[in-house]
Design an enzyme around this catalytic site. Structure first.
Site, PDB file in Angstrom:
ATOM      1  N   GLU A 120       0.833  -1.208   0.000  1.00 24.07           N
ATOM      2  CA  GLU A 120       0.000   0.000   0.000  1.00 24.07           C
ATOM      3  C   GLU A 120       0.870   1.262   0.000  1.00 24.07           C
ATOM      4  OE1 GLU A 120      -3.078  -0.305  -0.567  1.00 24.07           O
ATOM      5  OE2 GLU A 120      -3.874  -2.088   0.419  1.00 24.07           O
ATOM      6  N   HIS A 144      -2.966   2.066   8.281  1.00 31.04           N
ATOM      7  CA  HIS A 144      -4.049   1.260   7.726  1.00 31.04           C
ATOM      8  C   HIS A 144      -4.187  -0.013   8.551  1.00 31.04           C
ATOM      9  CE1 HIS A 144      -6.389  -1.276   5.169  1.00 31.04           C
ATOM     10  NE2 HIS A 144      -5.359  -2.048   4.839  1.00 31.04           N
ATOM     11  N   HIS A 146      -7.203  -3.364   9.983  1.00 38.79           N
ATOM     12  CA  HIS A 146      -8.373  -4.175   9.623  1.00 38.79           C
ATOM     13  C   HIS A 146      -9.249  -4.450  10.861  1.00 38.79           C
ATOM     14  CE1 HIS A 146      -5.917  -6.243   6.088  1.00 38.79           C
ATOM     15  NE2 HIS A 146      -6.105  -4.942   5.892  1.00 38.79           N
ATOM     16  N   GLU A 174     -17.777  11.459  22.040  1.00 39.65           N
ATOM     17  CA  GLU A 174     -16.529  12.174  21.707  1.00 39.65           C
ATOM     18  C   GLU A 174     -16.217  12.185  20.206  1.00 39.65           C
ATOM     19  OE1 GLU A 174     -14.189  13.456  24.317  1.00 39.65           O
ATOM     20  OE2 GLU A 174     -16.034  13.264  25.454  1.00 39.65           O
ATOM     21  N   HIS A 215     -12.810  -4.054   3.950  1.00 40.14           N
ATOM     22  CA  HIS A 215     -11.352  -4.163   4.033  1.00 40.14           C
ATOM     23  C   HIS A 215     -10.782  -3.570   5.335  1.00 40.14           C
ATOM     24  CE1 HIS A 215      -7.256  -3.581   1.770  1.00 40.14           C
ATOM     25  NE2 HIS A 215      -7.085  -3.807   3.053  1.00 40.14           N
TER      26      HIS A 215
HETATM   27  P1  13P Z   1       1.119  -5.440   3.061  1.00 41.65           P
HETATM   28  O1  13P Z   1       1.558  -6.712   3.764  1.00 41.65           O
HETATM   29  O2  13P Z   1       1.729  -5.330   1.688  1.00 41.65           O
HETATM   30  O3  13P Z   1       1.381  -4.211   3.900  1.00 41.65           O
HETATM   31  O4  13P Z   1      -0.443  -5.531   2.807  1.00 41.65           O
HETATM   32  C1  13P Z   1      -1.332  -5.690   3.878  1.00 41.65           C
HETATM   33  C2  13P Z   1      -2.646  -5.011   3.661  1.00 41.65           C
HETATM   34  O5  13P Z   1      -3.378  -4.801   4.599  1.00 41.65           O
HETATM   35  C3  13P Z   1      -3.033  -4.588   2.287  1.00 41.65           C
HETATM   36  O6  13P Z   1      -4.153  -3.765   2.304  1.00 41.65           O
HETATM   37 ZN    ZN Z   2      -5.345  -4.000   4.165  1.00 44.65          ZN
END
Ligand code: 13P
Ligand code: ZN
Length: 277
Positions: A120, A144, A146, A174, A215
């Site tokens: 990413e 980023h 999940h 909040e 995602h």
């Molecule tokens: P990477 O291992 O390349 O960082 O990818 C993980 C991910 O969450 C892709 O969206």
């Molecule tokens: Zn991801």
């Protein structure tokens, strides 16, 4: 006391701590999620003694930003696991330098055993460029992850910025204080591609955070605490909303638009008027 190892450089230490915190929250199954930090001059000065003798070759990124030419980033490695960063930083994260055209990186430390920056990285890079510009240079972190509850909501709510912003604002008091502009929503897209990079960076002109449908989330901030705190707040609010829905009971009362507006003067914020009814 003198710094003896790269892991003791404060910026690297903060980076590693966020990776561990995210892992402990359960937001980083396997290699899920990634983190980048745009280093300050003092961070680069502190890290430089530990750089490799010879930097590795330049690699073109397929994206370009004038305002990131010559910058240094700490980045997680593609396919590397957040849970392993604290155990062996040099194998799982690294530092890259950006060339003077702002279109290529080269590894100056870490990312051992043939690792590369996160897949990413183009998304992170474009969003660093946008956030650097709109915050007058203050933004340094792109993260980023999940988290399960915010992802779950992308299956049952319409994928628009207003719906998600209102649900999050109304599920925890909040939230409007922490992200008064709301959040953006990106429909499902191929991870790591140029489309998701462009779609996200369009939203990050307005927002500090974007939800990636089915995602995860993509957040920004001036420092590790603020960026992590934003992800934590969004996910906790989503968790509360999921819990509310799981009871199967009707919502009898919520935070009204009048209540939301009443928060403004005390916290010196202006809520995004597009998201009020
Ligand atoms: P990477 O291992 O390349 O960082 O990818 C993980 C991910 O969450 C892709 O969206
Ligand atoms: Zn991801």
């Amino acid at each position: 006391m003198a710094i003896g190892r790269m892991e003791e450089v404060p910026a690297v230490e903060g980076f590693i701590r966020l990776c561990t915190d995210g892992w402990e929250q359960g937001w980083h199954e396997r290699n899920g999620g990634n983190l980048t930090y745009r280093m300050k001059k003092e961070d680069v000065d502190a890290a430089r003694p530990f750089f490799d003798e010879t930097p590795r070759p330049w690699v073109n990124m397929g994206v370009q930003a004038d305002n990131l030419a010559g910058e240094y980033f700490i980045t997680t490695g593609s396919g590397r696991f957040m849970r392993n960063v604290q155990l062996d930083a040099a194998a799982n994260i690294g530092i890259v330098e950006i060339n003077d055209k702002g279109d290529s990186w080269r590894i100056v430390w870490g990312l051992g055993n043939g690792a590369r920056p996160t897949s990413e990285f183009p998304s992170h890079f474009m969003n660093h460029s946008v956030r650097k510009e709109v915050t007058g240079g203050a933004n340094r972190v792109i993260y980023h992850c999940h988290p399960a509850n915010i992802i779950a909501l992308t299956f049952i709510l319409p994928l628009d910025d207003k719906t998600f912003s209102r649900v999050l604002w109304q599920s925890m008091t909040e939230c409007p204080v922490i992200f008064p502009e709301g959040v953006g929503v990106v429909p499902w897209m191929v991870p790591g591609g140029p489309e998701i990079a462009q779609a996200t960076s369009r939203l990050m002109k307005k927002y500090q955070a974007a939800v990636w449908a089915h995602h995860g989330i993509f957040v920004s901030g001036p420092d590790f605490d603020t960026a992590f705190g934003l992800a934590h707040t969004i996910e906790k609010s989503a968790e509360i909303y999921v819990k509310i829905l799981s009871t199967g009971r009707p919502i009898l009362q919520t935070i009204t638009d009048e209540d939301l507006l009443a928060i403004e003067p005390s916290f010196h914020i202006t809520l995004n008027r597009e998201f009020l009814n």
